[in-house]
Scaffold this motif. Structure first.
Motif, PDB file in Angstrom:
ATOM      1  N   UNK A 137       5.415  -0.953   6.947  1.00 27.78           N
ATOM      2  CA  UNK A 137       5.214   0.448   6.580  1.00 27.78           C
ATOM      3  C   UNK A 137       4.720   0.556   5.144  1.00 27.78           C
ATOM      4  N   UNK A 138       3.553   1.147   4.906  1.00 28.11           N
ATOM      5  CA  UNK A 138       3.152   1.449   3.529  1.00 28.11           C
ATOM      6  C   UNK A 138       4.123   2.452   2.905  1.00 28.11           C
TER       7      UNK A 138
ATOM      8  N   UNK B  91      -4.391   9.005  -4.076  1.00 25.75           N
ATOM      9  CA  UNK B  91      -5.143   8.681  -2.855  1.00 25.75           C
ATOM     10  C   UNK B  91      -4.440   7.541  -2.130  1.00 25.75           C
ATOM     11  N   UNK B  92      -4.868   7.299  -0.899  1.00 25.58           N
ATOM     12  CA  UNK B  92      -4.297   6.186  -0.135  1.00 25.58           C
ATOM     13  C   UNK B  92      -4.661   4.855  -0.790  1.00 25.58           C
ATOM     14  N   UNK B  93      -3.766   3.889  -0.628  1.00 29.91           N
ATOM     15  CA  UNK B  93      -4.025   2.534  -1.142  1.00 29.91           C
ATOM     16  C   UNK B  93      -3.695   1.527  -0.056  1.00 29.91           C
ATOM     17  N   UNK B  94      -4.616   0.602   0.223  1.00 28.86           N
ATOM     18  CA  UNK B  94      -4.419  -0.343   1.320  1.00 28.86           C
ATOM     19  C   UNK B  94      -3.326  -1.355   1.020  1.00 28.86           C
ATOM     20  N   UNK B  95      -3.249  -1.871  -0.196  1.00 30.53           N
ATOM     21  CA  UNK B  95      -2.281  -2.920  -0.528  1.00 30.53           C
ATOM     22  C   UNK B  95      -2.826  -4.300  -0.250  1.00 30.53           C
ATOM     23  N   UNK B  96      -2.243  -5.289  -0.906  1.00 31.46           N
ATOM     24  CA  UNK B  96      -2.770  -6.649  -0.837  1.00 31.46           C
ATOM     25  C   UNK B  96      -2.569  -7.287   0.530  1.00 31.46           C
TER      26      UNK B  96
ATOM     27  N   UNK C 120       0.808  -1.208   0.000  1.00 30.77           N
ATOM     28  CA  UNK C 120       0.000   0.000   0.000  1.00 30.77           C
ATOM     29  C   UNK C 120       0.845   1.263   0.000  1.00 30.77           C
ATOM     30  N   UNK C 121       0.180   2.418  -0.143  1.00 32.29           N
ATOM     31  CA  UNK C 121       0.888   3.679  -0.106  1.00 32.29           C
ATOM     32  C   UNK C 121      -0.032   4.760   0.435  1.00 32.29           C
ATOM     33  N   UNK C 122       0.557   5.872   0.796  1.00 33.49           N
ATOM     34  CA  UNK C 122      -0.218   7.029   1.239  1.00 33.49           C
ATOM     35  C   UNK C 122      -0.364   8.004   0.075  1.00 33.49           C
TER      36      UNK C 122
ATOM     37  N   UNK D  64       3.304   2.520  11.034  1.00 33.70           N
ATOM     38  CA  UNK D  64       3.116   1.114  10.673  1.00 33.70           C
ATOM     39  C   UNK D  64       1.644   0.733  10.690  1.00 33.70           C
ATOM     40  N   UNK D  65       1.308  -0.235   9.870  1.00 29.17           N
ATOM     41  CA  UNK D  65      -0.032  -0.810   9.870  1.00 29.17           C
ATOM     42  C   UNK D  65       0.095  -2.294  10.188  1.00 29.17           C
TER      43      UNK D  65
END
Length: 531
Positions: free
Chosen positions: A312-313, A272-277, A261-263, A319-320
């Motif tokens: 970390x995205x 836009x924000x992306x959650x990621x797989x 993901x990314x911010x 961190x997520x």
């Protein structure tokens, strides 16, 4: 000599209470242990909090011994800060059992589960089922209202489930159903593959550790990963989603963003924000196919996510979390990739706990027939159109498909595509021999860039399927030498170079001619194999 009977139990702070003569009119489970004519314990190990319930314990022990004078009662002072807090109760009972001097050759042991909180009863059950307690459960019940006997009833429960035929049969049947699910209901015949599925079923049910599936492209890694997810979902072990990605499609900066993901504003185009797989797979299963194609930076991030459940995205300083199970797939030799510096050794060590090599279709030729039926049934179901082989066409296709000349370079993908073509072109829902012959030609042409068809196909046609494998290999070599030789005699001299030195008189040409005649061939036919 009969073994001594030893009962462990908690003091019943409610059920065991009573004072004065009227206490004998009340059923008290610990005291009732000494009232059964056919089961009188030699010893009772009574657990209690002496500071709070010492007086009650004294009364109960005196009454128990009055009912069973030969029973010895040992009191054990155990302190539980909160008898309804699972972790503390389990630790207390576990430590008590770990320190107890069991002698199973001389004594039989029972846990009296009638007294104590529900939490302690659950803990006793778990400790007995896991064999931390080497005995059985003892359940006592109060007498019926019309009964005058205050002893009540008792039941012994053995948690060794293998002793119960119907339960064992049910477990065995469930295991077969689970393995059937992993195989999509296909009655596979390959013994090595079936053994592998049996172990995967056990591991998938009991473990959330990563799993690594290796094998050639088209061997079914993605399909098996999804079936593992379906099995765990059925058992309520994974409430999340099945997320799949082919790592070979991840390139450059997009690889990090896709996975982690990314911010917003992390890089040009990140609107836009992306959650990621990895976050999408939270509480689910993530299948990373062709994991050997991941870059080293992505491998390092993945290792951190596996070990800490945090990462970390791209573009973020916070961190997520994501708690997922990973199945990885590859057709590469990851050990060789480690030696070449293309794959992290620590990540491979993390993935390599459960590794399974899926064989290609050419190594499972006995499974072609049931898979053929599965693919045809799937086509009929998806297209809402019933399609079947006629008997001759099916026999011809299987004869070719299971023969040594069928390369199956694309494995099950080749088989699935082949069945789709046959079914699509079938007239009136019947696959005829003519359609099969056309399809065999397509497959041979498709594989010509890899494994070339044998020249015996052109020389012998369908009769090649009637040859023993030994004769086929030998005859192919003879045909190859003949095709390159200038004459029948020259071919004979090369083929019989060793044995001809041991003969006083030789006619190599005649000897070779007779050999070819065994298979209905002559020199002119074989010379044509040159082209």
């Amino acid at each position: 000599m009969d073994k001594r009977q030893v009962v462990f139990g908690m003091l019943g702070t409610q059920l065991d209470t009573g004072s004065g003569p009227k206490r004998w009119e009340k059923w008290r489970p610990t005291v009732a242990l000494g009232m059964h004519e056919d089961f009188v314990p030699d010893r009772v190990e009574l657990l209690l909090d002496e500071r709070r319930f010492g007086k009650l314990a004294t009364q109960v022990c005196e009454d128990l011994v009055q009912m069973a004078p030969d029973t010895v009662v040992h009191r054990h002072d155990v302190y539980m800060a909160d008898p309804w807090e699972f972790e503390g109760v389990y630790a207390c009972l576990h430590d008590f059992l770990a320190a107890y001097p069991f002698a199973p050759d001389e004594e039989d042991y029972y846990i009296h589960i009638t007294t104590g909180t529900h939490v302690s009863q659950i803990c006793w059950f778990l400790l007995t089922e896991s064999r931390h307690f080497p005995g059985r459960l003892l359940q006592t019940s109060p007498p019926r209202k019309q009964d005058s006997d205050q002893a009540g009833t008792y039941a012994l429960i053995d948690l060794d489930l293998s002793r119960y035929d119907r339960i064992a049969q049910r477990f065995a049947q469930q295991q077969l159903q689970d393995r059937d699910l992993l195989k999509s209901g296909i009655a596979t015949r390959n013994a090595a593959f079936n053994r592998m599925i049996e172990q995967i079923e056990i591991v998938a049910t009991r473990s959330r550790a990563p799993m690594l599936l290796t094998g050639p492209t088209g061997a079914g890694k993605s399909h098996l990963a999804r079936r593992v997810f379906d099995l765990k979902k059925l058992k309520h072990q994974l409430p999340g989603r099945f997320v799949e990605v082919n790592c070979a499609t991840l390139r450059g900066d997009g690889a990090m963003s896709t996975l982690f993901g990314h911010t917003k504003g992390a890089y040009t185009g990140a609107a836009s924000d992306r959650a990621g797989l990895l976050r999408s797979a939270h509480q689910g299963l993530l299948f990373l196919d062709e994991i050997g194609e991941l870059g080293l930076d992505e491998q390092a991030m993945l290792l951190r996510a596996l070990e800490d459940k945090r990462f970390l995205p791209v573009g973020s300083d916070r961190e997520v979390e994501s708690d997922f199970q990973l199945i990885a797939g590859t057709n590469r030799d990851l050990q060789e990739a480690v030696r070449a510096g293309r794959f992290r050794e620590d990540l491979l060590a993390r993935l390599n706990l459960w590794t399974y090599q899926l064989p290609g279709l050419a190594q499972r030729r006995e499974d072609i027939e049931p898979n053929l039926a599965f693919e045809l049934e799937r086509f009929s179901r998806e297209q809402h159109q019933q399609v079947r082989f006629n008997a001759e066409a099916r026999a011809r296709y299987l004869s070719f498909a299971t023969g040594a000349d069928a390369a199956w370079a694309g494995n099950f993908r080749d088989l699935g595509a082949s069945v789709m073509r046959l079914a699509t072109l079938a007239n009136a829902g019947r696959i005829q021999t003519e359609g099969v012959e056309e399809e065999i030609g397509r497959l041979r042409q498709q594989w010509a860039g890899g494994v070339m068809p044998s020249p015996l196909d052109a020389l012998l046609g369908d009769a090649v399927q009637e040859l023993d494998r030994f004769d086929r290999v030998q005859l192919e070599e003879v045909v190859r030498v003949c095709a390159q030789a200038k004459s029948l005699s020259a071919a004979g001299r090369e083929l019989f170079a060793v044995s001809r030195t041991q003969r006083a008189s030789t006619n190599d040409a005649d000897r070779l001619r007779k050999y070819l005649a065994r298979f209905g061939l002559d020199w002119e036919q074989v010379r044509g194999a040159r082209s």
